[in-house]
Motif scaffolding. Structure first.
Motif, short mmCIF file in Angstrom:
data_model
loop_
_atom_site.label_atom_id
_atom_site.label_comp_id
_atom_site.label_asym_id
_atom_site.label_seq_id
_atom_site.Cartn_x
_atom_site.Cartn_y
_atom_site.Cartn_z
N ILE A 141 0.84 -1.20 0.00
CA ILE A 141 0.00 0.00 0.00
C ILE A 141 0.88 1.26 0.00
N THR A 142 1.91 1.25 0.81
CA THR A 142 2.81 2.41 0.87
C THR A 142 3.46 2.66 -0.49
N ASP A 143 3.94 1.59 -1.14
CA ASP A 143 4.57 1.74 -2.45
C ASP A 143 3.57 2.28 -3.47
N ALA A 144 2.34 1.74 -3.46
CA ALA A 144 1.34 2.22 -4.41
C ALA A 144 0.97 3.67 -4.14
N TRP A 145 0.88 4.03 -2.87
CA TRP A 145 0.54 5.42 -2.52
C TRP A 145 1.61 6.38 -3.04
N GLN A 146 2.83 5.97 -3.00
CA GLN A 146 3.92 6.84 -3.42
C GLN A 146 4.12 6.86 -4.93
N HIS A 147 3.77 5.77 -5.62
CA HIS A 147 4.10 5.68 -7.03
C HIS A 147 2.89 5.51 -7.96
N LYS A 148 1.72 5.19 -7.39
CA LYS A 148 0.53 4.99 -8.23
C LYS A 148 -0.66 5.73 -7.61
N ARG A 149 -0.40 6.92 -7.12
CA ARG A 149 -1.40 7.68 -6.37
C ARG A 149 -2.65 7.95 -7.20
N GLU A 150 -2.47 8.33 -8.41
CA GLU A 150 -3.62 8.67 -9.25
C GLU A 150 -4.53 7.46 -9.44
N GLN A 151 -3.93 6.28 -9.59
CA GLN A 151 -4.71 5.06 -9.75
C GLN A 151 -5.52 4.75 -8.49
N LEU A 152 -4.91 4.91 -7.30
CA LEU A 152 -5.63 4.66 -6.05
C LEU A 152 -6.78 5.64 -5.86
N ASP A 153 -6.53 6.91 -6.17
CA ASP A 153 -7.60 7.90 -6.06
C ASP A 153 -8.77 7.54 -6.97
N GLY A 154 -8.45 7.04 -8.16
CA GLY A 154 -9.50 6.67 -9.11
C GLY A 154 -10.32 5.49 -8.62
N ILE A 155 -9.64 4.51 -8.01
CA ILE A 155 -10.36 3.37 -7.44
C ILE A 155 -11.34 3.84 -6.37
N GLY A 156 -10.87 4.70 -5.47
CA GLY A 156 -11.72 5.18 -4.39
C GLY A 156 -12.96 5.89 -4.91
N LYS A 157 -12.79 6.73 -5.92
CA LYS A 157 -13.94 7.48 -6.45
C LYS A 157 -14.93 6.55 -7.14
N ARG A 158 -14.43 5.53 -7.84
CA ARG A 158 -15.34 4.59 -8.51
C ARG A 158 -16.14 3.77 -7.50
N VAL A 159 -15.49 3.36 -6.41
CA VAL A 159 -16.20 2.59 -5.38
C VAL A 159 -17.32 3.42 -4.76
N VAL A 160 -17.03 4.68 -4.44
CA VAL A 160 -18.05 5.55 -3.85
C VAL A 160 -19.21 5.74 -4.81
N ALA A 161 -18.90 5.92 -6.10
CA ALA A 161 -19.97 6.09 -7.09
C ALA A 161 -20.83 4.84 -7.19
N GLN A 162 -20.19 3.66 -7.12
CA GLN A 162 -20.93 2.41 -7.19
C GLN A 162 -21.86 2.24 -6.00
#
Length: 657
Positions: A141-162
């Motif tokens: 999670i730490t690695d993804a937060w530091q290097h794939k932040r935009e992807q994680l933000d997108g996942i979160g927004k899609r889950v909330v929309a669903q």
């Protein structure tokens, strides 16, 4: 920074106050800290009687290295799901949506905006069986937060929309006969219950089937109740020494329990066994109802008059240790002949490791006097063991369920102490949890928690108050229920949809709405029930319309999976009977008329007994006949001829079938 849980009113959170993890309670301040540090939030949700919550705490949260990593890379937030069911509901829905399953402990990683991007449940300290270790999860999670932040933000927004796209039902159209037929398909004709192991006590399904039997005379419905209730009560899931049911059975025969004892299970099952006794007269039903009520009063009642949430499954780090026996332990505390008798009677054959067993009672003892003495001796010996931990927070909704069940049981079993206990709990909620018409969900040691009440709290407590009105004739409980349900209609309904949180409560990423009857009745099913009762007591079209509107949310679930809409189906059965209303005008106690009203009327009937001038609309113009206590049986305020004799009231309430 430091661990902040020591100031919490939640026993579960306080259990973690000594962790080296720098825990925060759920609050805007915690998310502000995450925004300021630009780190994700690690959300851990559990409850005090959760076995795997304790395991993960011991393996990971008590580990200094894990704690240091969490402190450096996350803001760690700990939530008691029983205190914040709104937070639990949102992130459990996300967990199920993302992983296909849920459970506790729930481990969710959030953006600082509260959007979930990775979900799971229990993670072991060491990787095993294809499951990553908790440390590996944190590093990924730490690695993804530091290097794939935009992807994680997108996942979160899609889950909330669903989550926000979920829709409620639109019309209260229930096929009650079809629901019973679907339940027959799932029914286990040998061991009772529905579906395969693990088996949970199907209290709401049994309630629906009993109401259905009383309306239709369907013997198959009653047979499913009788088989299930008898098998549960005689197995290891029921505490044969002190009463009270464990959370569920690991096997399909109700032998091996998961040992935690929950208030809500025992309140719901008390009501079921009382109802089964009223319908069948089975002495087993009466015994289990009485023992379950005694368990509530003896082991869950708090010093302030409320009821604690749960007893832990574990003692001294071992699940079930308090409850199980080996043959050697029995021989050590009983005379040899009694020990041999109990070993045979209670099937002590070494169910668990170390040769221990839960006590079962598959048949009634041949010598009841002997069993009573042996039971008392074993109870005394068990009392010397380390007692399971008790989560002594008072939850409004579950106390509401207990108030209703204890009131009914007290009237019908002629045990006034049960009604007094119900009154004590109702007064505690009134005095501590209630601020105007606003409820706060929990308290501990008489100190109110900060979490707002959710829909189930308002509805369950309102129904409890209306049941107390019937037993006591105290108009205060009518006024309290009317104010609570008025706030429900004002704050929990928008565009015809009932939400689990109030409009003026904390705004979360999604406003939860769940019509599923699961471990406890859904807030919307409880609301439909309470509004139906209030409509019957007032003659109000507004309350009746609102009750139908609430019930509409469950129609789709009821048609497809009736086990998960059972409380809604029970309310639909009440509506199918009329519903009935009974007013008993009496200047003093009219215990026998009241018992007939509570026992012979369909469950869900609105009942009020009190002075002829009692300020409840159903009591208007309901006077005494010849100066005697008088009962009026009505439907939509149109009443049959009044009666003064219990046998005449019983005849009026006799079902047509």
């Amino acid at each position: 920074m430091a661990n902040e849980l020591g100031r919490s009113t939640s026993p579960y959170l306080r259990q973690h106050a000594g962790n080296p993890v720098e825990w925060r309670e759920w609050s805007e301040r915690a998310f502000a800290e995450a925004r300021e540090r630009d780190v994700p939030v690690f959300l851990s949700v559990g409850y005090s009687a959760c076995h795997w919550c304790h395991v993960m705490a011991h393996e990971s949260f008590e580990d200094p290295g894990t704690a240091a990593y969490l402190s450096e890379h996350f803001v760690s937030v700990k939530v008691d799901r029983e205190e914040r069911p709104d937070v639990d509901a949102i992130y459990m829905a996300a967990t199920v949506a993302m992983t296909g399953q849920g459970g506790w402990p729930m481990s969710v990683f959030l953006t600082p905006a509260g959007e979930p991007f990775f979900c799971g449940t229990y993670f072991p300290r060491e990787a095993r069986g294809g499951m990553a270790s908790f440390g590996q999860v944190l590093e990924a999670i730490t690695d993804a937060w530091q290097h794939k932040r935009e992807q994680l933000d997108g996942i979160g927004k899609r889950v909330v929309a669903q989550l926000g796209a979920q829709q409620a039902g639109t019309s209260p159209d229930f096929d009650l006969e079809r629901a019973v037929e679907l339940l027959k398909v799932d029914f286990d004709p040998v061991d009772g219950g529905f579906g395969r192991a693990p088996k949970f006590p199907p209290s709401m399904v049994l309630d629906f089937l009993l109401r259905h039997y009383r309306r239709t005379g369907d013997e198959d419905a009653l047979a499913m109740v009788a088989q299930t209730c008898a098998r549960m009560a005689r197995g290891g899931m029921y505490d044969q020494l002190a009463g009270g049911f464990a959370r569920y059975s690991v096997d399909g025969q109700w032998v091996v329990p998961h040992f935690e004892k929950m208030l809500y299970d025992n309140a719901l099952l008390l009501d079921v066994y009382t109802h089964w006794w009223v319908v069948s007269g089975d002495p087993l039903a009466r015994r289990i109802a009485s023992e379950t009520a005694d368990f509530l009063l003896g082991e869950l009642r708090t010093a302030e008059g409320g009821f604690a949430s749960a007893l832990d499954a574990d003692t001294e780090g071992e699940e079930g240790k308090y409850y199980v026996w080996t043959p050697e332990e029995l021989r050590a505390v009983l005379p040899a002949d009694d020990a041999a008798w109990v070993i045979s009677l209670c099937d002590v054959t070494g169910t668990f490791e170390h040769g221990s067993s839960v006590l079962q009672l598959r048949q009634d003892p041949s010598d009841e006097v002997r069993w009573s003495q042996v039971r008392a001796d074993l109870r005394s010996a068990r009392d010397l063991r380390t007692y399971p931990g008790r989560d002594d927070k008072v939850v409004v909704a579950w106390n509401g369920l207990a108030i209703t069940a204890l009131t009914r049981a007290g009237v019908l079993l002629e045990r006034p102490e049960y009604v007094e206990a119900a009154l004590g709990a109702a007064r505690l909620i009134r005095d501590v949890h209630l601020d105007g018409a606003r409820l706060y969900r929990t308290s501990r040691d008489g100190v109110r928690g900060s979490a707002d009440g959710v829909l189930e709290d308002y509805a369950a407590y309102a129904q409890g108050c209306l049941t107390l009105l019937g037993a006591t004739g105290d108009v205060e409980w009518f006024r309290t229920a009317e104010a609570l349900l008025g706030r429900v209609l004002e704050q929990f309904v928008a565009d015809g949809t009932y939400y689990d949180t109030a409009a003026d409560a904390e705004q979360l990423i999604w406003r939860p709405q769940d019509a599923t009857d699961n471990a406890t009745p859904s807030g919307v099913s409880l609301t439909a029930e309470a509004l139906t009762t209030l409509a019957s007591l007032t003659g109000s079209d507004q309350y009746e319309t609102a009750a139908h509107q609430a019930l509409a949310a469950s129609t789709t679930i009821a048609a497809q999976a009736p086990r998960f809409a059972a409380r809604a189906l029970a309310v639909a059965e009440t509506l199918a009977t009329g519903p009935l209303e009974i007013a008993i005008a009496t200047p003093a106690a009219a215990a026998e008329l009241l018992r007939v009203a509570f026992g012979n009327a369909p469950w869900g009937t609105a009942i009020v007994a009190g002075a002829p001038d009692l300020a409840v609309p159903l009591m208007e113009r309901r006077g005494l006949v010849d100066g005697r206590p008088t009962a009026y049986v009505c439907q939509k305020f149109t009443c049959k001829l009044p009666v003064t004799l219990p046998e005449d009231l019983r005849e009026l309430l006799r079902p047509a079938h």
